[in-house]
Design a protein around this motif. Sequence first.
Motif, PDB file in Angstrom:
ATOM      1  N   GLU A 166      75.287  11.069  81.977  1.00  0.00           N
ATOM      2  CA  GLU A 166      76.400  10.119  81.951  1.00  0.00           C
ATOM      3  C   GLU A 166      77.713  10.813  81.614  1.00  0.00           C
ATOM      4  O   GLU A 166      78.767  10.467  82.151  1.00  0.00           O
ATOM      5  CB  GLU A 166      76.108   9.012  80.943  1.00  0.00           C
ATOM      6  CG  GLU A 166      75.014   8.051  81.388  1.00  0.00           C
ATOM      7  CD  GLU A 166      74.915   6.832  80.495  1.00  0.00           C
ATOM      8  OE1 GLU A 166      75.474   6.867  79.371  1.00  0.00           O
ATOM      9  OE2 GLU A 166      74.280   5.834  80.914  1.00  0.00           O
ATOM     10  N   MET A 167      77.664  11.782  80.722  1.00  0.00           N
ATOM     11  CA  MET A 167      78.882  12.518  80.368  1.00  0.00           C
ATOM     12  C   MET A 167      79.449  13.273  81.569  1.00  0.00           C
ATOM     13  O   MET A 167      80.646  13.233  81.835  1.00  0.00           O
ATOM     14  CB  MET A 167      78.585  13.514  79.242  1.00  0.00           C
ATOM     15  CG  MET A 167      78.496  12.916  77.871  1.00  0.00           C
ATOM     16  SD  MET A 167      78.251  14.230  76.648  1.00  0.00           S
ATOM     17  CE  MET A 167      78.095  13.236  75.171  1.00  0.00           C
ATOM     18  N   MET A 168      78.575  13.970  82.272  1.00  0.00           N
ATOM     19  CA  MET A 168      79.040  14.789  83.389  1.00  0.00           C
ATOM     20  C   MET A 168      79.553  13.924  84.529  1.00  0.00           C
ATOM     21  O   MET A 168      80.422  14.342  85.298  1.00  0.00           O
ATOM     22  CB  MET A 168      77.919  15.711  83.876  1.00  0.00           C
ATOM     23  CG  MET A 168      77.407  16.684  82.817  1.00  0.00           C
ATOM     24  SD  MET A 168      78.741  17.552  81.942  1.00  0.00           S
ATOM     25  CE  MET A 168      79.451  18.498  83.273  1.00  0.00           C
ATOM     26  N   ARG A 169      79.009  12.702  84.673  1.00  0.00           N
ATOM     27  CA  ARG A 169      79.504  11.806  85.722  1.00  0.00           C
ATOM     28  C   ARG A 169      80.781  11.092  85.314  1.00  0.00           C
ATOM     29  O   ARG A 169      81.511  10.581  86.160  1.00  0.00           O
ATOM     30  CB  ARG A 169      78.435  10.764  86.060  1.00  0.00           C
ATOM     31  CG  ARG A 169      77.214  11.308  86.774  1.00  0.00           C
ATOM     32  CD  ARG A 169      76.446  10.182  87.408  1.00  0.00           C
ATOM     33  NE  ARG A 169      76.211   9.082  86.480  1.00  0.00           N
ATOM     34  CZ  ARG A 169      75.889   7.849  86.855  1.00  0.00           C
ATOM     35  NH1 ARG A 169      75.802   7.558  88.149  1.00  0.00           N
ATOM     36  NH2 ARG A 169      75.665   6.902  85.970  1.00  0.00           N
ATOM     37  N   SER A 170      81.032  11.049  84.010  1.00  0.00           N
ATOM     38  CA  SER A 170      82.177  10.291  83.510  1.00  0.00           C
ATOM     39  C   SER A 170      83.478  11.041  83.766  1.00  0.00           C
ATOM     40  O   SER A 170      83.552  12.264  83.661  1.00  0.00           O
ATOM     41  CB  SER A 170      82.018  10.025  82.018  1.00  0.00           C
ATOM     42  OG  SER A 170      83.195   9.472  81.479  1.00  0.00           O
ATOM     43  N   SER A 171      84.516  10.287  84.087  1.00  0.00           N
ATOM     44  CA  SER A 171      85.852  10.872  84.233  1.00  0.00           C
ATOM     45  C   SER A 171      86.632  10.764  82.932  1.00  0.00           C
ATOM     46  O   SER A 171      87.795  11.148  82.877  1.00  0.00           O
ATOM     47  CB  SER A 171      86.614  10.155  85.354  1.00  0.00           C
ATOM     48  OG  SER A 171      86.718   8.757  85.073  1.00  0.00           O
ATOM     49  N   LEU A 173      85.848  12.282  80.071  1.00  0.00           N
ATOM     50  CA  LEU A 173      85.823  13.505  79.274  1.00  0.00           C
ATOM     51  C   LEU A 173      87.109  14.302  79.471  1.00  0.00           C
ATOM     52  O   LEU A 173      87.572  14.497  80.590  1.00  0.00           O
ATOM     53  CB  LEU A 173      84.623  14.375  79.659  1.00  0.00           C
ATOM     54  CG  LEU A 173      83.236  13.894  79.251  1.00  0.00           C
ATOM     55  CD1 LEU A 173      82.194  14.900  79.709  1.00  0.00           C
ATOM     56  CD2 LEU A 173      83.142  13.678  77.761  1.00  0.00           C
ATOM     57  N   THR A 174      87.657  14.779  78.375  1.00  0.00           N
ATOM     58  CA  THR A 174      88.846  15.619  78.454  1.00  0.00           C
ATOM     59  C   THR A 174      88.445  17.039  78.860  1.00  0.00           C
ATOM     60  O   THR A 174      87.265  17.420  78.744  1.00  0.00           O
ATOM     61  CB  THR A 174      89.550  15.664  77.092  1.00  0.00           C
ATOM     62  OG1 THR A 174      88.692  16.343  76.156  1.00  0.00           O
ATOM     63  CG2 THR A 174      89.866  14.264  76.591  1.00  0.00           C
ATOM     64  N   PRO A 175      89.394  17.847  79.326  1.00  0.00           N
ATOM     65  CA  PRO A 175      89.059  19.246  79.642  1.00  0.00           C
ATOM     66  C   PRO A 175      88.453  19.982  78.449  1.00  0.00           C
ATOM     67  O   PRO A 175      87.530  20.786  78.614  1.00  0.00           O
ATOM     68  CB  PRO A 175      90.410  19.844  80.053  1.00  0.00           C
ATOM     69  CG  PRO A 175      91.185  18.677  80.587  1.00  0.00           C
ATOM     70  CD  PRO A 175      90.762  17.506  79.753  1.00  0.00           C
ATOM     71  N   PHE A 176      88.977  19.703  77.242  1.00  0.00           N
ATOM     72  CA  PHE A 176      88.393  20.351  76.061  1.00  0.00           C
ATOM     73  C   PHE A 176      86.944  19.939  75.864  1.00  0.00           C
ATOM     74  O   PHE A 176      86.089  20.769  75.538  1.00  0.00           O
ATOM     75  CB  PHE A 176      89.194  20.010  74.807  1.00  0.00           C
ATOM     76  CG  PHE A 176      88.432  20.294  73.537  1.00  0.00           C
ATOM     77  CD1 PHE A 176      88.175  21.596  73.139  1.00  0.00           C
ATOM     78  CD2 PHE A 176      87.936  19.251  72.757  1.00  0.00           C
ATOM     79  CE1 PHE A 176      87.448  21.857  71.981  1.00  0.00           C
ATOM     80  CE2 PHE A 176      87.215  19.509  71.604  1.00  0.00           C
ATOM     81  CZ  PHE A 176      86.975  20.821  71.215  1.00  0.00           C
ATOM     82  N   GLN A 177      86.629  18.663  76.042  1.00  0.00           N
ATOM     83  CA  GLN A 177      85.258  18.207  75.838  1.00  0.00           C
ATOM     84  C   GLN A 177      84.302  18.856  76.833  1.00  0.00           C
ATOM     85  O   GLN A 177      83.183  19.234  76.475  1.00  0.00           O
ATOM     86  CB  GLN A 177      85.196  16.684  75.939  1.00  0.00           C
ATOM     87  CG  GLN A 177      85.842  15.974  74.758  1.00  0.00           C
ATOM     88  CD  GLN A 177      85.951  14.479  74.954  1.00  0.00           C
ATOM     89  OE1 GLN A 177      86.152  14.010  76.085  1.00  0.00           O
ATOM     90  NE2 GLN A 177      85.841  13.710  73.876  1.00  0.00           N
ATOM     91  N   ARG A 178      84.740  18.987  78.077  1.00  0.00           N
ATOM     92  CA  ARG A 178      83.895  19.659  79.070  1.00  0.00           C
ATOM     93  C   ARG A 178      83.691  21.129  78.707  1.00  0.00           C
ATOM     94  O   ARG A 178      82.598  21.682  78.821  1.00  0.00           O
ATOM     95  CB  ARG A 178      84.521  19.532  80.464  1.00  0.00           C
ATOM     96  CG  ARG A 178      84.515  18.109  81.001  1.00  0.00           C
ATOM     97  CD  ARG A 178      85.099  18.039  82.406  1.00  0.00           C
ATOM     98  NE  ARG A 178      85.070  16.679  82.911  1.00  0.00           N
ATOM     99  CZ  ARG A 178      84.022  16.111  83.503  1.00  0.00           C
ATOM    100  NH1 ARG A 178      82.913  16.818  83.670  1.00  0.00           N
ATOM    101  NH2 ARG A 178      84.075  14.864  83.932  1.00  0.00           N
ATOM    102  N   ARG A 179      84.766  21.752  78.254  1.00  0.00           N
ATOM    103  CA  ARG A 179      84.682  23.150  77.870  1.00  0.00           C
ATOM    104  C   ARG A 179      83.809  23.315  76.629  1.00  0.00           C
ATOM    105  O   ARG A 179      83.049  24.277  76.503  1.00  0.00           O
ATOM    106  CB  ARG A 179      86.093  23.688  77.610  1.00  0.00           C
ATOM    107  CG  ARG A 179      86.174  25.194  77.522  1.00  0.00           C
ATOM    108  CD  ARG A 179      87.619  25.639  77.414  1.00  0.00           C
ATOM    109  NE  ARG A 179      88.359  25.402  78.640  1.00  0.00           N
ATOM    110  CZ  ARG A 179      89.644  25.677  78.767  1.00  0.00           C
ATOM    111  NH1 ARG A 179      90.338  26.157  77.754  1.00  0.00           N
ATOM    112  NH2 ARG A 179      90.258  25.462  79.908  1.00  0.00           N
ATOM    113  N   ALA A 180      83.909  22.366  75.700  1.00  0.00           N
ATOM    114  CA  ALA A 180      83.090  22.429  74.489  1.00  0.00           C
ATOM    115  C   ALA A 180      81.612  22.286  74.824  1.00  0.00           C
ATOM    116  O   ALA A 180      80.764  22.978  74.244  1.00  0.00           O
ATOM    117  CB  ALA A 180      83.529  21.350  73.508  1.00  0.00           C
ATOM    118  N   LEU A 181      81.279  21.397  75.759  1.00  0.00           N
ATOM    119  CA  LEU A 181      79.888  21.258  76.181  1.00  0.00           C
ATOM    120  C   LEU A 181      79.374  22.564  76.799  1.00  0.00           C
ATOM    121  O   LEU A 181      78.242  22.987  76.538  1.00  0.00           O
ATOM    122  CB  LEU A 181      79.748  20.115  77.182  1.00  0.00           C
ATOM    123  CG  LEU A 181      79.763  18.692  76.617  1.00  0.00           C
ATOM    124  CD1 LEU A 181      79.778  17.672  77.750  1.00  0.00           C
ATOM    125  CD2 LEU A 181      78.549  18.457  75.719  1.00  0.00           C
TER     126      LEU A 181
END
Length: 313
Positions: A166-171, A173-181
């Motif tokens: 769900e996170m990866m499909r969600s728009s 998420l901020t760029p930082f959150q994607r990078r943190a993951l």
Amino acid sequence: LAYLRGGRGGGRDDAHDRRLLVALALVTAAGLWTKTSAYLALPLAFLAILWRARDGAPLGSRLALGLGPALLLGLPWWARNWAVYGAGDLLGLRRHDAVVVGQPRTVEWLAQMGPLPFLRQALETTFHSFWGQFGWMGVLLDSRIYLALQMLTLLVALGLGWALWEMMRSSALTPFQRRALAFLGAWLALTAASYLWYNLTFVQHQGRYLFPALPVWGLAFALGWSQALQPRCSRWGSIFFLVVAALYVGEGLWSGDVNKWAAAMAGTLAIALGINSWLLPAWLRRWIAPLLYVGLAALDLLALWGFILPQLS
């Protein structure tokens, strides 16, 4: 992760960044003094600095500030190892390999057991010792406890996979959150790679080699458990564990030996998840989540007083 985020507002704040880099260097240096498994801090620190450079942060000066002091503080230890073990063994690993007499080697066990039995035993021992195996691997918990932990791990893994999807499909998420993951994923991957690398030579199927990523395991567990309690995920989890229970029963009928505990635990979990998804109100569901952590704390006490002390005294 704090450095990866950037300044206090998520942007560039050079003074704040410099303080974080100094802290990063000191923590990394402490790891270099402590144990080789903590050397994972070096590539992770480099990765964080490299990612920030993509946002315009100067790479050279940040590497010097974030990694330079750590390497300088590590020099006295490496100089000592040079003097004791020789120039080609700055970490003492060759000396370790030379003095461990009788420690089983992976090649020998593979030849004796074959690949599949070896892999099965490796996974089982790693799982047991990750959760609780003590006394130099000689003190185990009751097999039913490990079975319950297997069911819990399956449920949490289901919830974690659902949450990450769900996170990866969600728009949102901020760029930082994607990078943190991605950063946390790199932390796990490096930790798993170090475990596999060590086991290429020696048989060391010990969960403690995965503990350098314990903060990530904890975050993943909390996320997976929280998601597993959501109604939609619980419904699919109920179906999943009904299938697991049926498989245990079917396999037992085929072989003539039904694993009653496994079938009962999977069936009970399926019923509990069904009740959670269809019958429980949201306010009550929020109170269920902390109960698991209370139960795990109770398991610590049970392991100490019920297994460790009786078997070692």
